[in-house]
Structure formats: C-alpha cells, structure tokens
Design a protein around this motif. Structure first.
Motif, PDB file in Angstrom:
ATOM      1  N   ILE A   5       0.841  -1.204   0.000  1.00 37.27           N
ATOM      2  CA  ILE A   5       0.000   0.000   0.000  1.00 37.27           C
ATOM      3  C   ILE A   5       0.875   1.253   0.000  1.00 37.27           C
ATOM      4  O   ILE A   5       0.604   2.209  -0.732  1.00 37.27           O
ATOM      5  N   TYR A   6       1.944   1.261   0.768  1.00 39.05           N
ATOM      6  CA  TYR A   6       2.849   2.401   0.806  1.00 39.05           C
ATOM      7  C   TYR A   6       3.526   2.608  -0.547  1.00 39.05           C
ATOM      8  O   TYR A   6       3.679   3.741  -1.005  1.00 39.05           O
ATOM      9  N   THR A  41      -6.791   2.221   4.019  1.00 37.89           N
ATOM     10  CA  THR A  41      -6.198   0.881   4.106  1.00 37.89           C
ATOM     11  C   THR A  41      -5.002   0.751   5.046  1.00 37.89           C
ATOM     12  O   THR A  41      -4.538  -0.360   5.276  1.00 37.89           O
ATOM     13  N   SER A  42      -4.492   1.868   5.553  1.00 40.65           N
ATOM     14  CA  SER A  42      -3.287   1.751   6.381  1.00 40.65           C
ATOM     15  C   SER A  42      -3.604   2.134   7.829  1.00 40.65           C
ATOM     16  O   SER A  42      -4.697   2.575   8.155  1.00 40.65           O
ATOM     17  N   ASP A  43      -2.595   1.982   8.652  1.00 40.78           N
ATOM     18  CA  ASP A  43      -2.753   2.345  10.052  1.00 40.78           C
ATOM     19  C   ASP A  43      -2.152   3.724  10.361  1.00 40.78           C
ATOM     20  O   ASP A  43      -1.943   4.071  11.521  1.00 40.78           O
ATOM     21  N   LEU A  44      -1.897   4.504   9.322  1.00 39.45           N
ATOM     22  CA  LEU A  44      -1.395   5.858   9.537  1.00 39.45           C
ATOM     23  C   LEU A  44      -2.471   6.706  10.206  1.00 39.45           C
ATOM     24  O   LEU A  44      -3.666   6.495   9.993  1.00 39.45           O
ATOM     25  N   ILE A 149       2.854  15.272  -0.280  1.00 42.65           N
ATOM     26  CA  ILE A 149       4.027  14.408  -0.084  1.00 42.65           C
ATOM     27  C   ILE A 149       4.640  14.673   1.292  1.00 42.65           C
ATOM     28  O   ILE A 149       4.957  13.735   2.029  1.00 42.65           O
ATOM     29  N   TYR A 150       4.793  15.935   1.640  1.00 44.29           N
ATOM     30  CA  TYR A 150       5.322  16.295   2.962  1.00 44.29           C
ATOM     31  C   TYR A 150       4.444  15.712   4.069  1.00 44.29           C
ATOM     32  O   TYR A 150       4.951  15.141   5.043  1.00 44.29           O
ATOM     33  N   PHE A 151       3.137  15.851   3.935  1.00 47.01           N
ATOM     34  CA  PHE A 151       2.184  15.364   4.926  1.00 47.01           C
ATOM     35  C   PHE A 151       2.330  13.854   5.131  1.00 47.01           C
ATOM     36  O   PHE A 151       2.392  13.375   6.271  1.00 47.01           O
ATOM     37  N   ILE A 152       2.417  13.097   4.044  1.00 46.57           N
ATOM     38  CA  ILE A 152       2.533  11.633   4.131  1.00 46.57           C
ATOM     39  C   ILE A 152       3.890  11.240   4.713  1.00 46.57           C
ATOM     40  O   ILE A 152       3.976  10.364   5.577  1.00 46.57           O
ATOM     41  N   LYS A 154       5.763  12.972   6.682  1.00 46.85           N
ATOM     42  CA  LYS A 154       5.739  13.334   8.096  1.00 46.85           C
ATOM     43  C   LYS A 154       5.006  12.263   8.917  1.00 46.85           C
ATOM     44  O   LYS A 154       5.465  11.875  10.000  1.00 46.85           O
ATOM     45  N   LEU A 155       3.897  11.755   8.398  1.00 49.08           N
ATOM     46  CA  LEU A 155       3.164  10.696   9.102  1.00 49.08           C
ATOM     47  C   LEU A 155       3.945   9.382   9.151  1.00 49.08           C
ATOM     48  O   LEU A 155       3.897   8.666  10.137  1.00 49.08           O
ATOM     49  N   LEU A 156       4.651   9.096   8.072  1.00 50.25           N
ATOM     50  CA  LEU A 156       5.389   7.829   8.006  1.00 50.25           C
ATOM     51  C   LEU A 156       6.620   7.804   8.904  1.00 50.25           C
ATOM     52  O   LEU A 156       6.917   6.782   9.531  1.00 50.25           O
TER      53      LEU A 156
END
Length: 158
Positions: A5-6, A41-44, A149-152, A154-156
C-alpha cells in the motif's frame, strides 16, 4: 500488505507531482487518491477531517488552475472573446501534449483578443496574461502536491 500500500501510494504521489507540472495528468487529484488510499487501508494517523481538508484544497487547486488563466486574461484587458479563446485553446491543447495546453491557451487568447481589437500589442499582452495565469495555476498545483508528499512523509517517519 502495508508495504505494498505504501509503494502504490508513493507511486501515486510521484505521478501527482509530475501531473502538477504536466497539464494532461490531473496531479492534485492523483495525489489526493494516495491520501484516500492510505486513509482507507493503512494504520497511519490520517483523520477524516484532514482527508476533507485535503479534498477541498485539491478541488481549489484544480479549479484554480483554469480560473487563474481566465483572470490573467481579464486583468490584462481581455474581453469575452479572449476568455473564450483561452478556454477553447486550452481544450484543444489538451489533445497536443505536453506543450499544447500552454500554446493553445496563449494562441486562443491571442486570437480572441485580436478579434475584439486590431491592436496586435494589446492582443499579445492579453495572451501573456493567459500564460501568466497558467504558470500561477501550475505553481498552485505543485504546491498542493508537494504539501501532500510532505504530509505523508511526516506521518510515516515522524
């Protein structure tokens, strides 16, 4: 499964970034699809509120891309024919990637402005207004895609 998914989301983010610059690809929309995919679909820790906020900004950046071209034409003195020329040129330019949309809007605005007045320099000025609007619209879409992109990231990672 999360890794797949990532990876798919990262591919969407890259295509969205490219699409922010290449007019034929709906960049902000594809970037937003990556957010929705990760949300569903993810646990983010992506909240529903953030999905809505990013969705609204996606719509604003996408619509703003076209509105800024029209505003560029209007601000530099273009009338209805110049605006119609910009719209028609943009639509025709969609079928002539990658530079057709830029050239199409420019030529369409020029022809429309020229049909309103015989002043060549004024028509050229109005056509440049369409081009400036295009550049500003591209900047808005690019800023949105970079922020997603920055937001994702940062979460990852943080």
């Amino acid at each position: 499964m999360n890794e797949l998914i990532y990876i798919v989301s990262f591919i969407f983010l890259l295509i969205g970034l490219i699409g922010a610059v290449i007019p034929v690809i709906p960049g902000p929309f594809i970037s937003f699809v990556a957010v929705v995919l990760l949300y569903a679909t993810s646990d983010l820790n992506i909240t529903t509120k953030m999905v809505w906020i990013l969705g609204v900004f996606m719509l604003i950046s996408t619509i703003g891309d076209y509105v800024l071209q029209i505003l560029g034409v209007k601000k530099l003195g273009g009338g209805k024919k110049a605006i119609r020329g910009t719209i028609i040129g943009t639509v025709i330019g969609l079928f002539l990637p990658p530079f057709g949309i830029i050239i199409g809007a420019f030529i369409g605005a020029f022809i429309g402005a020229k049909s309103e007045s015989d002043n060549f320099s004024q028509a050229l000025k109005i056509a440049f207004g369409a081009f400036i609007g295009f550049v500003l619209g591209t900047f808005v879409k690019l800023a949105y895609s970079i922020y997603v992109i920055y937001f994702i990231i940062k979460l990852l990672f943080f």
